[in-house]
Design a protein around this motif. Structure first.
Motif, short mmCIF file in Angstrom:
data_model
loop_
_atom_site.label_atom_id
_atom_site.label_comp_id
_atom_site.label_asym_id
_atom_site.label_seq_id
_atom_site.Cartn_x
_atom_site.Cartn_y
_atom_site.Cartn_z
N ALA A 181 12.78 3.77 13.78
CA ALA A 181 13.32 3.40 12.85
C ALA A 181 12.10 3.06 12.25
O ALA A 181 12.28 2.87 10.16
CB ALA A 181 14.55 3.14 12.88
N GLN A 182 11.40 1.82 11.78
CA GLN A 182 11.45 0.71 11.70
C GLN A 182 10.02 1.55 10.94
O GLN A 182 9.53 0.89 9.58
CB GLN A 182 10.66 -0.23 12.74
N THR A 183 9.51 1.97 12.32
CA THR A 183 7.83 3.13 11.49
C THR A 183 8.97 4.23 10.42
O THR A 183 7.72 4.70 9.29
CB THR A 183 7.61 4.03 12.48
N ALA A 184 9.89 5.12 10.93
CA ALA A 184 10.18 6.15 9.20
C ALA A 184 10.81 5.05 8.30
O ALA A 184 10.68 5.89 7.14
CB ALA A 184 11.61 6.13 10.04
N ILE A 185 11.11 3.92 8.58
CA ILE A 185 11.81 2.94 6.93
C ILE A 185 9.96 2.59 6.18
O ILE A 185 9.66 2.99 5.36
CB ILE A 185 12.47 1.63 7.49
N TRP A 186 8.90 2.61 6.75
CA TRP A 186 8.08 1.83 6.25
C TRP A 186 6.84 2.95 5.95
O TRP A 186 6.31 3.48 4.94
CB TRP A 186 6.29 1.77 7.66
N GLU A 187 6.91 4.21 6.65
CA GLU A 187 7.18 5.58 5.88
C GLU A 187 7.06 6.03 4.68
O GLU A 187 6.02 6.54 4.02
CB GLU A 187 6.28 6.86 7.36
N VAL A 188 8.22 5.35 5.09
CA VAL A 188 8.60 4.99 3.35
C VAL A 188 8.49 4.53 1.76
O VAL A 188 8.61 4.52 1.05
CB VAL A 188 10.24 5.85 3.26
N SER A 189 8.82 3.22 2.42
CA SER A 189 8.00 2.39 1.53
C SER A 189 6.86 1.65 1.61
O SER A 189 7.36 0.86 0.77
CB SER A 189 9.49 1.17 2.32
N SER A 190 5.78 2.07 1.74
CA SER A 190 4.26 2.03 2.51
C SER A 190 4.22 0.98 0.74
O SER A 190 3.43 0.50 0.93
CB SER A 190 3.40 1.92 3.27
N SER A 191 4.16 2.50 0.44
CA SER A 191 3.43 2.67 -0.66
C SER A 191 3.45 1.76 -2.16
O SER A 191 3.32 0.65 -2.64
CB SER A 191 3.16 3.99 -1.82
N SER A 192 4.69 0.90 -2.24
CA SER A 192 5.23 0.03 -3.01
C SER A 192 5.51 -1.56 -2.25
O SER A 192 5.21 -1.70 -2.91
CB SER A 192 7.15 0.61 -3.12
N ALA A 193 5.40 -1.34 -1.53
CA ALA A 193 5.55 -3.01 -0.69
C ALA A 193 4.01 -2.94 -0.04
O ALA A 193 3.60 -4.12 -0.40
CB ALA A 193 5.97 -2.68 1.17
N ASP A 194 2.79 -2.25 -0.16
CA ASP A 194 1.88 -2.93 -0.40
C ASP A 194 1.55 -3.33 -1.66
O ASP A 194 0.70 -5.05 -1.97
CB ASP A 194 0.83 -1.63 -0.81
N ALA A 195 2.55 -3.56 -3.03
CA ALA A 195 1.97 -4.61 -4.39
C ALA A 195 2.78 -5.50 -3.52
O ALA A 195 2.06 -6.71 -4.71
CB ALA A 195 2.65 -3.94 -5.36
N TYR A 196 3.52 -6.18 -3.14
CA TYR A 196 3.97 -7.39 -2.49
C TYR A 196 3.15 -8.07 -1.47
O TYR A 196 4.13 -8.94 -1.01
CB TYR A 196 5.46 -7.24 -2.55
N GLY A 197 2.19 -7.33 -0.84
CA GLY A 197 1.24 -7.73 0.73
C GLY A 197 2.26 -8.00 1.66
O GLY A 197 2.04 -8.65 2.34
N TYR A 198 3.16 -6.89 1.87
CA TYR A 198 3.51 -6.85 2.76
C TYR A 198 2.83 -5.19 3.78
O TYR A 198 2.43 -4.76 3.55
CB TYR A 198 5.47 -6.23 3.01
N GLY A 199 3.06 -5.44 4.91
CA GLY A 199 2.41 -4.42 5.92
C GLY A 199 3.79 -4.33 7.06
O GLY A 199 4.48 -4.57 6.13
N PRO A 200 3.60 -3.83 7.74
CA PRO A 200 4.43 -3.10 8.50
C PRO A 200 5.05 -3.61 9.06
O PRO A 200 6.77 -3.05 9.55
CB PRO A 200 3.56 -1.80 9.05
N THR A 201 4.51 -5.23 9.78
CA THR A 201 5.66 -5.53 10.51
C THR A 201 6.40 -6.83 10.33
O THR A 201 5.91 -7.42 9.51
CB THR A 201 5.29 -5.99 11.79
N PRO A 202 7.48 -7.26 10.11
CA PRO A 202 7.72 -8.44 8.67
C PRO A 202 7.28 -9.40 9.31
O PRO A 202 7.81 -10.24 10.58
CB PRO A 202 9.36 -8.26 9.01
#
Length: 297
Positions: A276-297
């Motif tokens: 589930a974590q992988t699925a969430i990250w796959e959907v959100s990664s392109s937007s999350a990159d702008a805030y310096g987020y990686g796959p693991t909180p």
């Protein structure tokens, strides 16, 4: 259009702050801390229907978290009824896209400004603050209605945000605004994955917010990561208050100390499978990159 909220003038001479961000990102925490300022005017469980009742709001109550148990106590709410009376949201005509300045009619502008102006006419009010999750998709619309408004956008890592969203009681009944208002429950019954839908909420709302804020003057906006906020809440409260040229009040400091704020990202993903974590990250990664987020909180 302006009937129920039509009392009072549309003239506003005090600052306005809108707290925006994806649901479960810490927006309510920030909103209630701001509401604890003695000069804050906010929409309550009463004034969202009858703004004139805002004059009976308490000034800087000791803890909003304790108030819901007091059945009749005024407390800050998102104000869905007030905003939806002016412009219905998804499922009732809003459509699936964000609202911009061109979507604002003269009648809507007048109704919104009168409702906020009524709240600001209380004797101790020095500014107005509101948090409404749906306003994440109405920033351009609100900026046109309130040229004096400031916007504080709080962003949280998408994985614990999506996990938290899935755990709230109302998640199953949420209208999925980019799917013609069909509910999460209906889509999951049709075979879709709830974690993917939750991640899409985060991605679409965060991206919509970020893009809309780029069209507003920099001195009217502030973006804060949830993780930074809970690490140094007083510093970031001071930055938000700085948007309107004010300082953190003693009552805000008391409310902050009463909350015992901490980072809850770890607890937020405790029961989430790695898939589930992988699925969430796959959907959100392109937007999350702008805030310096990686796959693991």
């Amino acid at each position: 259009m302006t009937g129920r909220h039509g009392g009072g003038s549309a003239r506003i001479d005090k600052p306005i702050v809108f707290v925006v961000g994806s649901g479960r990102s810490g927006t309510t925490l920030l909103y209630e801390l701001l509401c604890s300022h003695p000069g804050a005017a906010w929409i309550s469980n009463y004034s969202q229907r009858w703004p004139a009742l805002s004059r009976f709001h308490p000034s800087a109550p000791s803890s909003f978290k304790g108030q819901p148990s007091r059945r009749w106590a005024p407390r800050p709410v998102e104000g869905y009824r007030l905003f939806d009376h002016v412009r219905p949201t998804v499922g009732a005509g809003m459509g699936d896209g964000p609202l911009g300045a061109v979507d604002l009619s003269i009648d809507e502008r007048t109704a919104l400004r009168r409702a906020v102006g009524t709240h600001l006419r209380t004797s101790k009010a020095t500014f107005f603050v509101n948090k409404n999750t749906r306003n994440t998709r109405r920033i351009g619309y609100l900026a046109a209605a309130f040229p004096e408004a400031r916007f504080a956008h709080i962003v949280r890592h998408p994985v614990p945000t999506a996990s938290s969203l899935m755990r709230v009681a109302f998640f199953a009944g949420l209208p999925v605004f980019w799917r013609n208002g069909r509910t999460v429950r209906d889509l999951v019954a049709g075979g879709e994955r709830p974690e993917v839908l939750a991640a899409e909420f985060w991605a679409r709302e965060t991206t919509s917010c970020h893009q809309a804020l780029r069209d507003i003057a920099e001195d009217r906006t502030l973006e804060i990561r949830y993780e930074d906020f809970v690490d140094r809440p007083l510093k970031h409260l001071d930055q938000v208050m700085g948007l309107i040229g004010m300082a953190v009040s003693p009552s805000m400091r008391l409310e902050l100390s009463a909350r015992m704020i901490s980072n809850r990202n770890g607890a937020g993903i405790r029961d989430l499978s790695s898939q589930a974590q992988t699925a969430i990250w796959e959907v959100s990664s392109s937007s999350a990159d702008a805030y310096g987020y990686g796959p693991t909180p």
